[in-house]
Scaffold this active site. Structure first.
Site, PDB file in Angstrom:
ATOM      1  N   SER A 275      59.571  62.924  40.357  1.00 26.96           N
ATOM      2  CA  SER A 275      58.974  61.616  40.174  1.00 26.96           C
ATOM      3  C   SER A 275      58.621  61.469  38.700  1.00 26.96           C
ATOM      4  O   SER A 275      58.655  62.452  37.959  1.00 26.96           O
ATOM      5  CB  SER A 275      57.681  61.507  40.984  1.00 26.96           C
ATOM      6  OG  SER A 275      57.868  61.942  42.293  1.00 26.96           O
ATOM      7  N   ASP A 347      54.827  77.420  42.268  1.00 27.58           N
ATOM      8  CA  ASP A 347      55.241  78.292  43.358  1.00 27.58           C
ATOM      9  C   ASP A 347      54.036  78.598  44.257  1.00 27.58           C
ATOM     10  O   ASP A 347      53.239  79.482  43.970  1.00 27.58           O
ATOM     11  CB  ASP A 347      55.840  79.578  42.800  1.00 27.58           C
ATOM     12  CG  ASP A 347      56.425  80.450  43.899  1.00 27.58           C
ATOM     13  OD1 ASP A 347      56.450  80.007  45.056  1.00 27.58           O
ATOM     14  OD2 ASP A 347      56.855  81.571  43.588  1.00 27.58           O
ATOM     15  N   ASP A 350      55.228  81.662  49.421  1.00 33.35           N
ATOM     16  CA  ASP A 350      55.835  82.970  49.231  1.00 33.35           C
ATOM     17  C   ASP A 350      56.154  83.630  50.562  1.00 33.35           C
ATOM     18  O   ASP A 350      55.522  83.347  51.576  1.00 33.35           O
ATOM     19  CB  ASP A 350      54.890  83.886  48.430  1.00 33.35           C
ATOM     20  CG  ASP A 350      54.810  83.450  46.969  1.00 33.35           C
ATOM     21  OD1 ASP A 350      55.826  82.955  46.443  1.00 33.35           O
ATOM     22  OD2 ASP A 350      53.732  83.588  46.363  1.00 33.35           O
TER      23      ASP A 350
END
Lengths: 802, 110
Positions: A275, A347, A350
């Site tokens: 975006s 991140d 996991d």
């Protein structure tokens, strides 16, 4: 004889009625569906939309709702309860089916209404713990009295709408799939917020990256998948030093290499999930006040992803868009501030390799001891009566989504599964953020509101009449460098998430010297200017580079300058790589049509305009070339190929790399050989060209119905590319374009691909689609009070309490 | 007469009750008024067919065919007019069969 005839006739009649009153797989129940008295024929009537008075159970005071020419409701309530009640009622009026369908999808309940074909999707939602985490979040939100009141009022409003519907008034999709709406609940609001986290952060490349690591070793993997890209323009301008004392970073444990793994369920991160948003200071604008723009890119579908609303009550006057089914305004503005979001892409998901004690999978190894596995049985009801039971195993990391027997490879005989650790499992009160942002009057209040927004992490752009800012805000795990780039060791406590980056230490910029802030999902901040590791695969720098290039040059900006920017089709990808590639093409060996194609590219201005052929040619060539280079070394089913940016760097800087050779052939391929072969292949497929090769057609972009109903899609003819500011790519693109001009009289413009109504028979289902395609914006009617500009709206509904 | 009675009652009833209520109307009116089996079936088929044709056509025109075109494409018949014919036939068959049933059941007594 008489008896036989009568019995035959009656049985046949009953049989026919029964047969017409049920569905068969995807075939609707034809009786109720085709009956023009209750079926789809009757779904159309949205004419005769006029002012009226409604008496509603549960209101505390009268509410006025004014509808403008785009049929946006402007709600004027006398207290918060009635405000959210009315929002719930009106959202359900427009989008009931969509809101319920999205929550069914989130909760893994699609099979109930569709049947066996969605069973695997449902199973996946259960395995990743969506409902479990939605329930945890709900408890957290309900602990806050204000959030609880908002959710309950909104839910009561939705249910007031549902309660007065008779079957012939059910939205079209209920008739098609032959089911009826169920009561709305506060859990559904939590599910929608989890669905948002899932859409933005529910991806990983960890399994594939581990396979890369096993195949090529750490050195090559580091070289091809660097933690910070070759080209980057971080959100926080380079050289801005942090002004806080950082927490100590957890020590990096010894190297760990998980067993090779593959699973068809791994959702790979799309390279250009993204975006844009940006804001400039008053020094750069024509009227002397800041300007702000926001265009979130999502998978475009009909009914529209967004519902537009103005909410007005004592202490609040805000306008903007929200996902139908959630209360408040998500992206928008109020009388003092404006804000927008882009995804951060850190991140926060996991995978841990879990070693079970034995095939009973009742214990797993962690911290030098066997720990118990918790089992949760998920019931999936399938249309037609069947119930499927699925047992999900929970470790302290999270649910084991991938079980050993479902794995393609096995390491020895140890049963191994993969447990999911995901930010969406940690409860936070994101709703509170929206409630407070909607009411915020200055930067301090805005910044405070963000501290309960955990996931998905967003780059929140901000403007008021004096300030601009951007905050890469969310809950980020405190990681050692590269933690979670590969599969982690579920038995080693040093691999666990060890805490959080403090909310006041997330990357942020307030009133930078350069006079603008912007984000396009790139790396939030250079590792040189920030102590914490956030992740290693952010969106490529190309969109942000183009945004920053234009904003740097901008003076005397007007809202129209921003509108033009939002539809900018220019891309840095061809600018960076095409000249090098064209130089490698051996022009003497080209046929007539190939020469023409070559000329098209030489004279191209790198704009992905819909009426040009060059973008189709380049895009095809570039994709084909990238496949030719990587697909032998990194077969996409089990390996992750290096990012686009890394390939550009290699082509520019390393003319003789081992990766150009196709390892599946005895010959030694070189870059020029691949460039020439792929160019000819693509140029020949283009032939003499023609309409279908114009970029607007060749790109094959569609906007589809949310349930993928055939016959309900629109083909789009529009420019842009994944790496242009106008980031349309396939069915993924700008889902809401907004420009806000700050100042004493805040003014705003917006457009989205669709319309307010979720009814496919309504004119307001897709009335804005064309304006969106051609890059037009509509001025948004922001009313000061119920009596403001009475001529601006012609339809008013009054809700009266019972 | 039979035709008109079915038409009138079925339209009224269908505004309030589920679609299959039309079968009850056809059955009852044919039980009461029908004189031949063929007459009952044709009256039921014709009246319901007409009741469905009129209503479907009305909504099709009022909505500019926005939805009927899409549904036709979805059901791969590609024309709302074919969809209209299918609608009329399905309504008609149910109407005809239930009217015939009403007549045949009545015959058990006379």
């Amino acid at each position: 004889m008489k008896w036989i005839k009568a019995i035959l006739a009656v049985s046949l009649t009953l049989l026919v009625i029964y047969g017409l009153n049920r569905t068969y797989g995807v075939i609707p129940a034809l009786g109720p569906f085709l009956s023009p008295y209750e079926g789809f024929w009757r779904s159309g009537a949205d004419d005769g939309f006029e002012s009226e008075e409604l008496t509603l159970e549960g209101l505390q005071a009268p509410v006025q709702v004014r509808f403008d020419s785009l049929r946006v409701p402007h709600i004027f309530a006398q207290n918060d309860h009635d405000l959210y009640y009315a929002q719930g009622y009106l959202t359900a009026k427009d989008r009931l089916w969509q809101m319920e369908f999205m929550t069914h999808a989130a909760a893994g309940r699609l099979s109930e209404i569709i049947g066996e074909r969605t069973l695997e999707m449902d199973r996946y939602q259960r395995r990743i713990g969506m409902v479990v985490s939605a329930k945890k979040s709900l408890a957290r939100m309900q602990a806050d009295p204000q959030s609880r009141a908002v959710m309950e009022a909104y839910t009561a409003g939705v249910n007031a709408y549902i309660a007065q519907l008779s079957p012939h008034e059910y939205p079209f999709e209920y008739k098609l799939l032959h089911y009826k709406p169920e009561p709305w609940t506060t859990l559904k609001i939590a599910l929608l917020l989890k669905m948002l986290a899932y859409d933005m952060t529910g991806y990983s490349d960890d399994l594939r990256m581990t396979n890369n690591l096993r195949k090529y070793g750490p050195e090559i993997t580091q070289d091809l998948f660097p933690d910070y890209p070759f080209h980057e323009e971080p959100i926080v301008p380079l050289g801005s030093k942090p002004d806080f004392t950082p927490l100590p970073i957890p020590p990096t444990p010894a190297d760990f290499m998980a067993a090779a793994a593959a699973h068809t369920l791994e959702r790979q991160k799309p390279e250009n999930l993204g975006s844009n948003n940006w804001a400039v200071t008053g020094a750069k604008t024509a009227n002397g006040y800041p300007l702000l723009a926001s265009d979130p890119h999502l998978n475009l579908s009909l009914p529209s992803i967004w519902h537009v609303v103005q909410l007005h009550a004592p202490g609040i006057n805000t306008y903007g868009v929200i996902i139908p089914g959630a209360p408040g305004v998500g992206i928008g503005f109020n009388e003092r501030i404006a804000w927008g979001m882009t995804n951060v892409g850190a991140d926060v998901l996991d995978w841990y390799q879990i070693q079970f004690k034995d095939n009973k999978q009742q214990q797993y190894w962690h911290d030098n001891q066997w720990k118990p596995v918790r089992r949760v049985v998920e019931k999936i009801n399938v249309k037609g009566g069947q119930t499927i039971l699925d047992t999900v195993l929970y470790t302290h990391h999270g649910p084991v989504a991938y079980l050993p027997h479902e794995k393609a490879f096995r390491a020895g005989s140890t049963p191994i599964g993969h447990a999911l650790r995901w930010i969406a499992h940690d409860p936070q009160n994101e709703l509170r953020t929206l409630i407070l942002v909607n009411r915020a009057a200055d930067y301090q209040q805005f910044r405070n509101a963000l501290t309960t927004w955990a996931a998905p992490a967003f780059n929140f752009v901000y403007a008021d009449s004096q300030n601009i800012a951007i905050v890469s805000n969310g809950q980020f795990p405190l990681k050692w460098p590269e933690q979670g780039k590969f599969l982690l060791d579920g038995s080693n406590p040093a691999h666990d998430w060890q805490g959080w980056i403090p909310m006041e230490q997330v990357p942020q910029v307030l009133n930078p010297e350069r006079g603008f802030v912007s984000s396009a999902n790139q790396t939030p901040v250079s590792p040189q200017d920030y102590p914490y590791y956030l992740g290693a695969s952010f969106a490529g720098y190309e969109r942000s580079a183009r945004i920053n290039q234009r904003l740097s040059a901008m003076t005397q900006a007007t809202p129209d300058s921003f509108r033009l920017m939002q539809t900018d089709n220019y891309s840095f990808v061809p600018q960076n790589v095409l000249p090098t590639l064209l130089k490698l093409v051996n022009q003497d060996s080209l046929t007539g049509t190939q020469k023409k194609a070559y000329q098209l590219l030489v004279s191209w201005d790198y704009r992905f305009n819909p009426d040009k052929m060059a973008p189709s040619l380049f895009e095809n060539w570039w994709q084909t070339l990238a496949r030719a280079i990587w697909s032998d070394d990194f077969p996409p089913e089990t390996y992750k190929a290096p990012a686009r940016d890394r390939l550009v760097q290699m082509i520019q800087q390393v003319p003789r790399s081992r990766w150009y050779d196709d390892v599946n052939t005895p010959d030694k391929e070189t870059l020029p050989m691949l460039v020439n072969a792929t160019f000819k292949e693509v140029a020949d497929s283009l032939g003499v060209g023609g309409e279908k090769w114009l970029w607007g057609n060749a790109r094959d972009s569609y906007i589809r119905h949310m349930a993928q109903l055939p016959g309900f899609e629109h083909q789009l003819f529009t420019g842009g590319s994944a790496n242009s500011i106008n980031a349309l790519n396939g069915s993924h693109g700008p889902s809401w374009r907004m420009v806000v001009q700050m100042g004493p009289q805040i003014q705003a413009w917006g457009v989205y691909p669709g319309g307010q109504s979720g009814n496919p028979a309504s004119r307001f289902y897709d009335n804005l689609l064309n304006d969106w395609q051609t890059g037009k914006l509509h001025q948004l009617l922001f009313l000061k009070s119920a009596a403001d500009r009475p001529s601006a709206t012609s339809v008013t509904w009054t809700f009266k309490k019972n | 007469m039979l035709f008109l009675l079915i038409l009138l009652f079925s339209v009224v009833v269908q505004f309030f009750l589920p679609w299959w209520s039309l079968a009850l109307v056809c059955f009852a009116v044919a039980f009461w008024k029908a004189r031949y089996g063929g007459q009952a079936f044709l009256a039921g088929f014709g009246a319901i067919g007409l009741a469905w044709l009129g209503m479907a056509l009305f909504w099709h025109l009022v909505t500019d065919g926005l939805l009927s075109n899409r549904v036709a494409a979805m059901l791969t018949v590609n024309s709302p007019w074919i969809l209209l014919v299918v609608t009329v036939v399905i309504g008609g068959v149910v109407g005809g069969l239930s009217a015939l049933s009403g007549y045949l059941v009545r015959r058990l007594w006379v």
